[in-house]
Structures are given as C-alpha cells and as structure tokens.
Design a protein around this motif. Sequence first.
Motif, short mmCIF file in Angstrom:
data_model
loop_
_atom_site.label_atom_id
_atom_site.label_comp_id
_atom_site.label_asym_id
_atom_site.label_seq_id
_atom_site.Cartn_x
_atom_site.Cartn_y
_atom_site.Cartn_z
N TYR A 161 38.08 102.90 78.15
CA TYR A 161 38.36 103.44 79.48
C TYR A 161 39.21 104.71 79.37
O TYR A 161 40.02 104.84 78.45
CB TYR A 161 39.16 102.42 80.32
CG TYR A 161 38.58 101.04 80.32
CD1 TYR A 161 38.89 100.15 79.30
CD2 TYR A 161 37.72 100.62 81.32
CE1 TYR A 161 38.34 98.88 79.28
CE2 TYR A 161 37.16 99.35 81.31
CZ TYR A 161 37.48 98.49 80.28
OH TYR A 161 36.92 97.23 80.25
N TYR A 208 41.87 106.76 81.94
CA TYR A 208 42.62 106.77 83.18
C TYR A 208 43.43 108.07 83.25
O TYR A 208 43.80 108.64 82.23
CB TYR A 208 43.62 105.61 83.26
CG TYR A 208 43.03 104.24 83.29
CD1 TYR A 208 42.83 103.52 82.10
CD2 TYR A 208 42.70 103.62 84.49
CE1 TYR A 208 42.30 102.23 82.13
CE2 TYR A 208 42.18 102.33 84.52
CZ TYR A 208 41.98 101.65 83.34
OH TYR A 208 41.46 100.38 83.37
N GLN A 244 47.04 109.42 85.20
CA GLN A 244 48.24 108.93 85.88
C GLN A 244 48.94 110.10 86.52
O GLN A 244 49.46 110.99 85.83
CB GLN A 244 49.17 108.22 84.89
CG GLN A 244 50.42 107.66 85.53
CD GLN A 244 51.37 107.08 84.50
OE1 GLN A 244 51.57 107.67 83.44
NE2 GLN A 244 51.95 105.93 84.80
N GLY A 287 53.70 108.80 91.08
CA GLY A 287 53.69 107.99 92.30
C GLY A 287 52.34 107.44 92.68
O GLY A 287 52.18 106.88 93.77
N MET A 288 51.35 107.59 91.81
CA MET A 288 49.98 107.21 92.19
C MET A 288 49.40 106.11 91.33
O MET A 288 48.28 105.70 91.53
CB MET A 288 49.05 108.42 92.11
CG MET A 288 49.45 109.57 92.98
SD MET A 288 49.20 109.20 94.71
CE MET A 288 47.43 109.28 94.80
N GLY A 289 50.10 105.64 90.34
CA GLY A 289 49.50 104.66 89.45
C GLY A 289 48.43 105.30 88.57
O GLY A 289 48.33 106.51 88.47
N LEU A 290 47.63 104.47 87.94
CA LEU A 290 46.56 104.96 87.07
C LEU A 290 45.24 104.85 87.81
O LEU A 290 44.98 103.84 88.47
CB LEU A 290 46.49 104.12 85.78
CG LEU A 290 47.52 104.39 84.70
CD1 LEU A 290 48.88 103.78 85.06
CD2 LEU A 290 47.04 103.84 83.36
N LEU A 315 40.98 105.21 87.31
CA LEU A 315 39.93 105.19 86.31
C LEU A 315 39.02 106.39 86.45
O LEU A 315 38.49 106.67 87.53
CB LEU A 315 39.13 103.89 86.45
CG LEU A 315 38.02 103.66 85.43
CD1 LEU A 315 38.60 103.48 84.03
CD2 LEU A 315 37.20 102.43 85.82
N GLU A 357 36.58 105.78 89.32
CA GLU A 357 36.98 106.18 90.67
C GLU A 357 37.07 107.70 90.84
O GLU A 357 36.78 108.23 91.91
CB GLU A 357 38.34 105.54 90.98
CG GLU A 357 38.81 105.69 92.42
CD GLU A 357 40.18 105.05 92.62
OE1 GLU A 357 40.72 105.22 93.73
OE2 GLU A 357 40.71 104.41 91.69
N PHE A 390 45.39 108.51 79.88
CA PHE A 390 45.47 107.35 79.00
C PHE A 390 44.09 106.82 78.68
O PHE A 390 43.23 106.70 79.56
CB PHE A 390 46.27 106.22 79.68
CG PHE A 390 47.73 106.50 79.81
CD1 PHE A 390 48.24 106.96 81.01
CD2 PHE A 390 48.59 106.31 78.74
CE1 PHE A 390 49.60 107.22 81.15
CE2 PHE A 390 49.94 106.57 78.87
CZ PHE A 390 50.45 107.03 80.06
N PHE A 395 46.38 100.11 75.36
CA PHE A 395 46.48 101.51 75.76
C PHE A 395 46.91 102.41 74.61
O PHE A 395 47.66 102.00 73.72
CB PHE A 395 47.49 101.66 76.90
CG PHE A 395 46.95 101.24 78.23
CD1 PHE A 395 46.92 99.91 78.61
CD2 PHE A 395 46.42 102.19 79.10
CE1 PHE A 395 46.38 99.53 79.84
CE2 PHE A 395 45.90 101.81 80.33
CZ PHE A 395 45.88 100.48 80.69
N GLY A 396 46.44 103.65 74.69
CA GLY A 396 46.93 104.68 73.81
C GLY A 396 48.24 105.25 74.35
O GLY A 396 48.68 104.89 75.44
N PRO A 397 48.86 106.15 73.61
CA PRO A 397 50.17 106.69 74.00
C PRO A 397 50.10 107.75 75.10
O PRO A 397 51.12 108.11 75.67
CB PRO A 397 50.70 107.30 72.70
CG PRO A 397 49.47 107.64 71.93
CD PRO A 397 48.45 106.62 72.28
N ARG A 410 54.02 102.75 75.02
CA ARG A 410 52.76 102.74 75.75
C ARG A 410 52.69 101.55 76.70
O ARG A 410 53.43 100.58 76.56
CB ARG A 410 51.58 102.75 74.79
CG ARG A 410 51.53 101.61 73.81
CD ARG A 410 50.41 101.81 72.81
NE ARG A 410 50.70 102.87 71.86
CZ ARG A 410 49.80 103.37 71.01
NH1 ARG A 410 48.56 102.91 71.01
NH2 ARG A 410 50.12 104.31 70.16
N GLY A 463 48.23 99.40 90.98
CA GLY A 463 49.13 99.81 92.04
C GLY A 463 49.89 101.06 91.59
O GLY A 463 49.76 101.51 90.45
N ALA A 464 50.71 101.58 92.50
CA ALA A 464 51.42 102.83 92.22
C ALA A 464 52.59 102.64 91.25
O ALA A 464 53.11 103.61 90.72
CB ALA A 464 51.91 103.44 93.53
#
Lengths: 113, 109
Positions: free
Chosen positions: A33, A35, A37, A40-43, A45, A59, A90, A104-106, B43, B100-101
């Motif tokens: 995957y 993503y 980031q 304030g918005m999260g991750l 896809l 998304e 990410f 997850f990667g760094p 991470r 979520g955020a």
Amino acid sequence: NAGVTQTPKFRILKIGQSMTLQCTQDMNHNYMYWYRQDPGMGLKLIYYSVGAGITDKGEVPNGYNVSRSTTEDFPLRLELAAPSQTSVYFCASISGQGTYEQYFGPGTRLTVT
Amino acid sequence: AQRVTQPEKLLSVFKGAPVELKCNYSYSGSPELFWYVQYSRQRLQLLLRHISRESIKGFTADLNKGETSFHLKKPFAQEEDSAMYYCALMEGSWGKLQFGAGTQVVVTP
C-alpha cells in the motif's frame, strides 16, 4: 529482515518535475500500500497492490502512478509534481495470509515548491 | 462511505492518570478495527486489533457496535506512552485501512 524500506527519506521537487518513491519489502508479503499523510488529516490510501502485476486505486490516486513487477517492490511515481502533493508518504505491506497487521516503512517527506 | 473519527487532536495527561482516546466509526458491515501508534522518530506500528482482544502495553480497546465506537484506554499513563495514535478501519477484503486524523498524546510527569 529489514522489513519495509523506503527511499529517499527527504526530497524537494520543483513544480512540474517528476520522481519515483521507492518501496521494498523483504517479508514476501503479497499486499502492499501507499499512503500519504497530511497534517491533521491522518493517512489516506493512494494505491494498493495484492500481488505482482495487480494494482488498484485507493482514495486519492490522482497525480500518481504505481507498478508492481515483483513481490518485493512497489514504486510510486509522481509525473508532474504539484504543491498539493507536498506530504509524507508511507509504504506498507501485509502478508494477506490471515493476518492484517500492516508493516510500515519509515516514510518519505516530499516538498513541492 | 466508511469513516473514522477521532475527535481529539491533542490529549495531555499526567503520569499515572487514566487516558482514553476516542474513536467512532461508520461502517455498513461488520467492522474490523485497529489502533496504530507512532512514537517519536519511529515508524507507525500496530498497537491493537479488536478481534484479538489483547492488552498491549496496558492498553485495551472495546468495540461497541451500538455506539459505533472503539475507544482506547489505559488506567495509568506512562511517559513512554507519549505518541501519535491512529484508529483505523479495515474496508473490504484487501486489507485496506481508513485512518482517523490521529490523536497526539502527551504524558507529563
């Protein structure tokens, strides 16, 4: 195992330039995957892949392309960089064999100016 | 569309105090929910998934389908719990996550 690795760690691009963010995993995971980031918005896809040769949109795919020629690698391509693509990217993977823990990667911090 | 809401951007607690991070979701099917954590300079990593019903690092989370919530709790916060916490909902069968955020937790001594 190195797990999920990403290169580069940081990059500054000018508007209109292109680049590829690299992602490699050595866990023989089928699912991968990308993503982004934003603060304030999260991750969110961007794209995902369930195996070599199979990719699909997430998304927020506009402005990005991916390929999956091997199980290990899942590069993300930005063709015409725009300021809206300034973000932290990410890569993640899961085995897909009953466990859905994402590794997850760094991350890659990208700035487009 | 599925959605995950974490109403608190920042949670500041004293060491030894209880901490609760709120997560609400909307999903038409049977949800599979996770908590991920990102410590400073590390991470993102899995903390909890609801179907395992584990307690990790003293944290627990209960899925409440009636209230569509999956709040994360710890009775006694420690300084090493300072981190960014994300609630995530798995959608479909390909492991895709909707996040979520995030809630930034700061534990002060």
